[in-house]
Design an enzyme around this catalytic site. Structure first.
Site, PDB file in Angstrom:
ATOM      1  N   HIS A   1       0.826  -1.208   0.000  1.00  0.00           N
ATOM      2  CA  HIS A   1       0.000   0.000   0.000  1.00  0.00           C
ATOM      3  C   HIS A   1       0.860   1.258   0.000  1.00  0.00           C
ATOM      4  O   HIS A   1       0.448   2.293  -0.528  1.00  0.00           O
ATOM      5  CB  HIS A   1      -0.939  -0.006   1.208  1.00  0.00           C
ATOM      6  CG  HIS A   1      -2.144  -0.862   1.012  1.00  0.00           C
ATOM      7  ND1 HIS A   1      -3.420  -0.481   1.373  1.00  0.00           N
ATOM      8  CD2 HIS A   1      -2.280  -2.101   0.474  1.00  0.00           C
ATOM      9  CE1 HIS A   1      -4.280  -1.433   1.068  1.00  0.00           C
ATOM     10  NE2 HIS A   1      -3.607  -2.435   0.529  1.00  0.00           N
ATOM     11  N   ASP A   2       2.034   1.173   0.576  1.00  0.00           N
ATOM     12  CA  ASP A   2       2.950   2.313   0.550  1.00  0.00           C
ATOM     13  C   ASP A   2       3.425   2.579  -0.870  1.00  0.00           C
ATOM     14  O   ASP A   2       3.372   3.707  -1.360  1.00  0.00           O
ATOM     15  CB  ASP A   2       4.141   2.050   1.466  1.00  0.00           C
ATOM     16  CG  ASP A   2       5.122   3.221   1.501  1.00  0.00           C
ATOM     17  OD1 ASP A   2       4.651   4.379   1.540  1.00  0.00           O
ATOM     18  OD2 ASP A   2       6.338   2.982   1.496  1.00  0.00           O
TER      19      ASP A   2
ATOM     20  N   ASP B   1       7.869   5.342  -0.272  1.00  0.00           N
ATOM     21  CA  ASP B   1       8.491   6.452   0.465  1.00  0.00           C
ATOM     22  C   ASP B   1       8.045   6.536   1.918  1.00  0.00           C
ATOM     23  O   ASP B   1       8.275   7.544   2.588  1.00  0.00           O
ATOM     24  CB  ASP B   1       8.201   7.780  -0.233  1.00  0.00           C
ATOM     25  CG  ASP B   1       6.718   8.131  -0.245  1.00  0.00           C
ATOM     26  OD1 ASP B   1       5.890   7.264   0.132  1.00  0.00           O
ATOM     27  OD2 ASP B   1       6.370   9.266  -0.627  1.00  0.00           O
TER      28      ASP B   1
ATOM     29  N   PRO C   1      -5.428  -1.173  -5.614  1.00  0.00           N
ATOM     30  CA  PRO C   1      -6.276  -2.262  -6.109  1.00  0.00           C
ATOM     31  C   PRO C   1      -7.402  -2.575  -5.125  1.00  0.00           C
ATOM     32  O   PRO C   1      -7.224  -2.495  -3.908  1.00  0.00           O
ATOM     33  CB  PRO C   1      -5.301  -3.434  -6.227  1.00  0.00           C
ATOM     34  CG  PRO C   1      -3.970  -2.790  -6.451  1.00  0.00           C
ATOM     35  CD  PRO C   1      -4.004  -1.546  -5.594  1.00  0.00           C
TER      36      PRO C   1
ATOM     37  N   HIS D   1      -1.190 -13.260  -1.248  1.00  0.00           N
ATOM     38  CA  HIS D   1      -2.412 -13.603  -0.532  1.00  0.00           C
ATOM     39  C   HIS D   1      -2.356 -15.007   0.058  1.00  0.00           C
ATOM     40  O   HIS D   1      -3.251 -15.388   0.814  1.00  0.00           O
ATOM     41  CB  HIS D   1      -3.619 -13.469  -1.467  1.00  0.00           C
ATOM     42  CG  HIS D   1      -3.997 -12.055  -1.744  1.00  0.00           C
ATOM     43  ND1 HIS D   1      -4.949 -11.695  -2.685  1.00  0.00           N
ATOM     44  CD2 HIS D   1      -3.545 -10.888  -1.214  1.00  0.00           C
ATOM     45  CE1 HIS D   1      -5.063 -10.376  -2.713  1.00  0.00           C
ATOM     46  NE2 HIS D   1      -4.227  -9.863  -1.834  1.00  0.00           N
ATOM     47  N   THR D   2      -1.318 -15.752  -0.272  1.00  0.00           N
ATOM     48  CA  THR D   2      -1.158 -17.080   0.319  1.00  0.00           C
ATOM     49  C   THR D   2      -1.025 -17.014   1.838  1.00  0.00           C
ATOM     50  O   THR D   2      -1.304 -17.998   2.531  1.00  0.00           O
ATOM     51  CB  THR D   2       0.059 -17.813  -0.288  1.00  0.00           C
ATOM     52  OG1 THR D   2       0.116 -19.144   0.237  1.00  0.00           O
ATOM     53  CG2 THR D   2       1.360 -17.114   0.051  1.00  0.00           C
TER      54      THR D   2
ATOM     55  N   SER E   1      -3.382 -23.517   3.413  1.00  0.00           N
ATOM     56  CA  SER E   1      -2.128 -23.373   4.180  1.00  0.00           C
ATOM     57  C   SER E   1      -1.974 -21.902   4.554  1.00  0.00           C
ATOM     58  O   SER E   1      -1.148 -21.191   3.983  1.00  0.00           O
ATOM     59  CB  SER E   1      -0.932 -23.859   3.354  1.00  0.00           C
ATOM     60  OG  SER E   1      -0.837 -23.157   2.127  1.00  0.00           O
TER      61      SER E   1
ATOM     62  N   ASP F   1       3.386 -20.347   0.051  1.00  0.00           N
ATOM     63  CA  ASP F   1       3.585 -21.385  -0.963  1.00  0.00           C
ATOM     64  C   ASP F   1       2.690 -21.147  -2.174  1.00  0.00           C
ATOM     65  O   ASP F   1       2.021 -20.124  -2.278  1.00  0.00           O
ATOM     66  CB  ASP F   1       3.333 -22.777  -0.368  1.00  0.00           C
ATOM     67  CG  ASP F   1       1.941 -22.908   0.247  1.00  0.00           C
ATOM     68  OD1 ASP F   1       1.050 -22.110  -0.116  1.00  0.00           O
ATOM     69  OD2 ASP F   1       1.745 -23.811   1.083  1.00  0.00           O
TER      70      ASP F   1
END
Length: 328
Positions: A69-70, A77, A161, A191-192, A246, A251
């Site tokens: 998000h940065d 920054d 996004p 997102h894993t 998991s 992974d």
């Protein structure tokens, strides 16, 4: 005719300067930037992240998301770390950001050893890497030398996004940051180890496209599982792992979930329906002991280095904050 050519040349020169400017900025980063000025910088960040991880392993996806998000707003920054009613943290996509206390802790430890040397932006980039490594994921060398930005505006966070984005919109948002489709799919693989609230996907279970039905792309068995986790009368605040198979291990199972219709977020599942993104997902989902497909761990490290170089600040337009939550 000459006037039009003159305007055209002027526009082309401006565009070239902007492109070259970004390239020069990214080249200012280098491995071991603090090797002389603060030799223990990276080890201090690592030990800080590790101590927080030992207490709460779910801090890893929080730090990774914080870095993402940065970089997508104002560049990498540290602007997302600044507090204020109109700062980035106040924007809707940033509500619920986690890991800020880890960065503050690391900064305090570094200031005690090397005051005014290590930027908050670099601390965040290093912490994101370490959080992945601690989650059984890859490690990579993080080029450092970023300076901290002085501007943080909630209104600038609109280009982050969204879980509702189509693939076309996702591609455009990543392209605007110099990232291609391969980078898009690879980075979303984070997102894993991610989590989200029921609030952000419950509509897929009970009222998809205002029909009262469920999203047909969700596999029937997984739909039953999700409805148990997120009942229709719940308050939506329950946290659910984005990779239920998991949840704490970094992974390739996230991509197998997309293939099997077991994605939590609609924007993730849509990657399977687009020909270009589908091709990348298949490469990751089909990998077997290094014989087939892409190596997700290796590709993820490359994509993270690329992302963490977005619009970095220099001494001219940046600083090294004394406290990460406010400008000097």
């Amino acid at each position: 005719m000459g006037v039009y050519l003159g305007k055209y040349c002027y526009i082309m020169i401006i565009m070239l300067v902007l492109v070259l400017g970004k390239e020069v900025r990214s080249q200012l980063l280098k491995n071991g930037y603090y090797s002389t000025s603060c030799p223990k910088a990276e080890s201090i960040v690592r030990s800080t992240v590790e101590s927080h991880f030992d207490s709460d392993p779910t801090i890893s996806p929080g730090l990774l998301r914080l870095h993402f998000h940065d970089c997508f707003v104002q560049g990498c920054d540290g602007s997302v770390l600044i507090k204020g009613k109109s700062a980035e943290q106040a924007a809707l996509p940033n509500l619920g950001l986690r890991g800020l206390e880890v960065i503050d802790d690391a900064k305090a430890r570094l200031e005690a050893v090397c005051p005014g040397v290590v930027s908050c932006a670099d601390i965040l980039a290093l912490a994101a890497r370490d959080s992945v490594d601690l989650s059984d994921g890859p490690s990579w060398r993080v080029p450092t030398g970023r300076k901290d930005g002085r501007i943080s505006l909630a209104t600038e966070a609109s280009n982050l996004p969204s879980p509702l984005d189509s693939v076309a919109v996702q591609k455009q948002k990543f392209q605007d940051k110099g990232l291609d489709t391969h980078d898009l799919v690879t980075l979303l693989g984070a997102h894993t180890i991610g989590q989200t609230d029921c609030l952000f996907f419950r509509y897929r279970l009970y009222n998809f496209t205002v029909t009262g039905n469920s999203d047909p792309t969700i596999s029937p068995s997984f739909l039953t599982q999700l409805k148990t986790l997120c009942p229709p009368n719940g308050d939506g605040s329950k946290r659910v792992a984005l990779d239920i198979g998991s949840p704490s291990k970094f992974d390739e199972s996230f991509f197998k979930n997309l293939r099997d219709g077991n994605a939590i977020l609609e924007s993730d599942q849509r990657l399977w329906s687009d020909a270009e993104t589908n091709a990348v997902v298949k490469k990751y989902a089909s990998r077997l002991r290094g014989l087939l497909g892409f190596r997700f761990d290796y590709e993820f490290g490359k994509a993270m280095i690329k992302m963490s170089s977005i619009d970095v600040k220099t001494d001219v337009d940046g600083e090294v904050r004394k406290v990460c939550s406010k400008v000097n």
